[in-house]
Write a protein that holds these residues in place. Structure first.
Motif, PDB file in Angstrom:
ATOM      1  N   CYS A   1      14.915 -10.731  -3.727  1.00 28.73           N
ATOM      2  CA  CYS A   1      16.233 -11.146  -3.211  1.00 28.73           C
ATOM      3  C   CYS A   1      16.070 -12.437  -2.411  1.00 28.73           C
ATOM      4  O   CYS A   1      15.214 -12.541  -1.540  1.00 28.73           O
ATOM      5  CB  CYS A   1      16.811 -10.059  -2.311  1.00 28.73           C
ATOM      6  SG  CYS A   1      18.219 -10.606  -1.331  1.00 28.73           S
ATOM      7  N   ILE A   2      16.896 -13.438  -2.747  1.00 27.86           N
ATOM      8  CA  ILE A   2      16.794 -14.728  -2.067  1.00 27.86           C
ATOM      9  C   ILE A   2      17.869 -14.896  -0.991  1.00 27.86           C
ATOM     10  O   ILE A   2      18.051 -16.000  -0.453  1.00 27.86           O
ATOM     11  CB  ILE A   2      16.847 -15.906  -3.075  1.00 27.86           C
ATOM     12  CG1 ILE A   2      18.089 -15.787  -3.967  1.00 27.86           C
ATOM     13  CG2 ILE A   2      15.569 -15.966  -3.905  1.00 27.86           C
ATOM     14  CD1 ILE A   2      18.265 -16.937  -4.948  1.00 27.86           C
TER      15      ILE A   2
ATOM     16  N   CYS B   1      21.093 -15.042  -1.111  1.00 25.99           N
ATOM     17  CA  CYS B   1      22.101 -16.074  -1.405  1.00 25.99           C
ATOM     18  C   CYS B   1      23.510 -15.624  -1.037  1.00 25.99           C
ATOM     19  O   CYS B   1      24.371 -16.445  -0.753  1.00 25.99           O
ATOM     20  CB  CYS B   1      22.039 -16.438  -2.886  1.00 25.99           C
ATOM     21  SG  CYS B   1      22.420 -15.073  -3.992  1.00 25.99           S
TER      22      CYS B   1
ATOM     23  N   LEU C   1      24.176  -4.593  -1.547  1.00 22.43           N
ATOM     24  CA  LEU C   1      23.075  -4.915  -2.461  1.00 22.43           C
ATOM     25  C   LEU C   1      21.989  -5.670  -1.695  1.00 22.43           C
ATOM     26  O   LEU C   1      20.804  -5.369  -1.819  1.00 22.43           O
ATOM     27  CB  LEU C   1      23.562  -5.731  -3.660  1.00 22.43           C
ATOM     28  CG  LEU C   1      22.550  -5.819  -4.804  1.00 22.43           C
ATOM     29  CD1 LEU C   1      22.322  -4.459  -5.456  1.00 22.43           C
ATOM     30  CD2 LEU C   1      22.963  -6.830  -5.855  1.00 22.43           C
TER      31      LEU C   1
ATOM     32  N   CYS D   1      24.044 -11.047  -9.442  1.00 19.91           N
ATOM     33  CA  CYS D   1      22.850 -11.401  -8.656  1.00 19.91           C
ATOM     34  C   CYS D   1      21.928 -12.290  -9.482  1.00 19.91           C
ATOM     35  O   CYS D   1      21.554 -11.941 -10.594  1.00 19.91           O
ATOM     36  CB  CYS D   1      22.108 -10.129  -8.243  1.00 19.91           C
ATOM     37  SG  CYS D   1      20.518 -10.472  -7.478  1.00 19.91           S
ATOM     38  N   PRO D   2      21.545 -13.449  -8.952  1.00 19.59           N
ATOM     39  CA  PRO D   2      20.717 -14.369  -9.739  1.00 19.59           C
ATOM     40  C   PRO D   2      19.321 -13.823 -10.055  1.00 19.59           C
ATOM     41  O   PRO D   2      18.710 -14.271 -11.018  1.00 19.59           O
ATOM     42  CB  PRO D   2      20.624 -15.617  -8.851  1.00 19.59           C
ATOM     43  CG  PRO D   2      20.957 -15.171  -7.483  1.00 19.59           C
ATOM     44  CD  PRO D   2      21.916 -14.033  -7.646  1.00 19.59           C
TER      45      PRO D   2
HETATM   46  S1  SF4 Z   1      23.006 -11.709  -4.958  1.00 13.05           S
HETATM   47 FE1  SF4 Z   1      20.976 -10.818  -5.234  1.00 13.05          FE
HETATM   48  S2  SF4 Z   1      19.574 -12.370  -4.455  1.00 13.05           S
HETATM   49 FE2  SF4 Z   1      21.602 -12.939  -3.667  1.00 13.05          FE
HETATM   50  S3  SF4 Z   1      21.703 -11.912  -1.648  1.00 13.05           S
HETATM   51 FE3  SF4 Z   1      22.595 -10.519  -3.106  1.00 13.05          FE
HETATM   52  S4  SF4 Z   1      20.914  -9.159  -3.716  1.00 13.05           S
HETATM   53 FE4  SF4 Z   1      19.981 -10.973  -2.744  1.00 13.05          FE
END
Ligand code: SF4
Ligand code: FES
Lengths: 261, 245
Positions: free
Chosen positions: A169-170, A172, A186, A234-235
């Protein structure tokens, strides 16, 4: 552009961009034209072209967040044509290329929308709510020793793989942006399960999940209703299974922890 | 606030109550459905009336009934609380919003579906439950209240049948998302079992709602005013012509 495909036809586009001078001011969507955009450009490079144009005209350039431009930092938060990071699955905005759009297209670009993510300016939002959630428990404070010691702790491969998946997870915020409920579950679940899966993280697992969820609620994020938009947008492909782990961890912690408050 | 109230007023705590009450209400649907199948017995409703007498007078059932009231009450209350929280998490919406590209319609519309079911529930309770419990129904030949007669006459009104079928469609969609969602919220999502839970939930949603919907449709199309089954096709046609006039 170096390395660009000579056959790719440059594109002319209409952009509908959210402009808002600062957090207090009200904003609106403003239309701009950008011409001669190479299909090989990234979405952010296309915005650079727009901004250069605006600067030449003596206008205020569009503020947007970006940093690494290689899909690892999570800065480039843009809501493009009604979706987090645009139409392409599993990419950040900086990794989205203009060839995914067509000549003459109108593209709507908005900031992440969540009360927990107030707009700084234009497309840039304040995501420090995520930092405060991490500060509430998204870390390991026991001494885990040096690097070689880390490898001496036996962790089954499938567990370490799952922890690693969660660790990608970044931060974002695309999950929050895409969620009908503006829920951060998430994001929170990725950190909670990453650490709960590993022996180093289990030491503080109960206080961690209690504190992180409490912080998440205080920040004003919504509650998950298992829609799944987050995981779809989610990327890095954080899965909904992590939210189940979060719920499980939360319920167990509430039932068995010594925390009476 | 102590830890109990804190737990159950937190976002995840409320979700847990939603899922527990939701899954409990699923078990109620099964019991209700099985009992109702006696409507299809072509015995002038005698068996159905015995069953409804039992359900209305047995002390164990009457106690469980309170559980049901609480189940519905909490499910609706938590739905309101969560919806309010979620609405206030985003006061400025998007200009363009393409949620249909990343999620299912049912999962985003549980509130609307639930509200339709609630309207139905009020009408349904008033018409059958209230009248059976507090009204006076004529006795059948076994001296049981003839609830069957009420069912037959209700289901010979087209608008009543239409309301029921629409409500059952909403219930089906509600369960389509709700069943697996309940397990997910309880943390019961495991790669080995989730496909099974999901598919079972889909089958459950379709079977339960279709079975309930078949009851008003059966009475409307295939029984006469006495609730006796009409067997021949011409008789069905003639019955419908009368019904529409
Ligand atoms: S979209 Fe995915 S990568 Fe971005 S904050 Fe949410 S869980 Fe983390
Ligand atoms: S700019 Fe770093 S991920 Fe896009």
């Amino acid at each position: 552009m170096a390395g660009s495909n000579p056959n790719a036809k440059p594109m002319n586009l209409t952009l509908r961009v959210w402009r808002q001078p600062n957090h207090q001011a009200s904003g609106q969507i403003v239309e701009y034209k950008v011409n001669e955009i190479s299909p090989d450009m990234s979405f952010l490079e296309m915005l650079d072209v727009l901004n250069e144009d605006l600067l030449h005209k003596g206008q205020d350039p569009v503020a947007f967040d970006h940093d690494c431009r290689e899909g690892i930092c999570g800065s480039c938060a843009l809501f493009i044509n009604g979706r987090s990071h645009g139409p392409e699955k599993g990419t950040t905005t900086c990794q989205l290329h203009m060839r995914k759009f067509s000549d003459g297209e109108t593209i709507t670009i908005e900031p992440w929308r969540a009360n927990a993510f107030p707009v700084n300016k234009d497309l840039s939002v304040d995501r420090s709510a995520f930092d405060r959630i991490i500060q509430a428990g998204g870390y390991v404070s026991v001494n885990t020793g040096g690097t070689p010691d880390g490898n001496e702790i036996p962790i089954p491969k499938d567990i370490s793989d799952r922890a690693f998946e969660a660790a990608t997870c970044i931060g974002c915020g695309a999950c929050v942006a895409a969620c009908k409920n503006a829920s951060a579950m998430l994001f929170v679940s990725a950190k909670v399960s990453q650490l709960a899966l590993l022996p180093q993280g289990q030491v503080e697992a109960q206080t961690r999940v209690e504190n992180m969820v409490a912080r998440m609620d205080i920040e004003g994020f919504g509650a998950c209703s298992n829609i799944g938009s987050c995981a779809a947008e989610c990327p890095v492909g954080i899965s909904l299974e992590n939210i189940a782990i979060l719920n499980r961890e939360f319920l167990t912690a509430k039932v068995v922890s010594n925390n009476m408050a | 606030m102590n830890w109990v109230t804190k737990t159950f007023t937190s976002s995840i705590g409320r979700k847990i109550i939603m899922s527990l009450t939701g899954l409990f209400l699923c078990t109620f649907l099964v019991v209700h459905l099985i009992g109702n199948f006696q409507l299809f017995k072509n015995d002038d409703g005698l068996a159905f009336n015995v069953y409804s007498h039992f359900m209305g007078h047995n002390p164990v059932i009457r106690t469980i009934e309170w559980g049901l009231v609480l189940g519905f009450g909490f499910h609706i209350y938590e739905a309101l609380m969560l919806t309010m929280r979620n609405k206030s998490a985003r006061s400025h919406g998007y200009d363009q919003w393409e949620a249909k590209k990343n999620s299912e319609w049912t999962s985003r519309n549980m509130g609307i579906l639930g509200s339709i079911i609630l309207v139905f529930l009020i009408v349904h309770l008033y018409n059958f439950f209230w009248r059976a419990r507090f009204g006076t129904l004529d006795p059948d030949i076994n001296k049981n209240d003839d609830l069957y007669r009420l069912v037959v006459s209700s289901f010979h009104q087209w608008w009543y049948v239409a309301l029921y079928v629409a409500a059952q469609a909403s219930l089906g969609y509600h369960l389509w998302h709700g069943f697996r969602s309940g397990f997910q919220t309880l943390g019961l999502n495991h790669r080995k079992y989730m496909p099974l839970i999901t598919n079972f939930g889909y089958a459950f949603a379709v079977l339960v709602s279709a079975s309930f919907a078949s009851m008003p449709l059966y009475f409307y199309f295939f029984t006469n005013d006495e609730g006796a089954i009409i067997t021949s096709a011409p008789a069905v046609l003639q019955h419908l012509l009368v019904a529409f006039n």
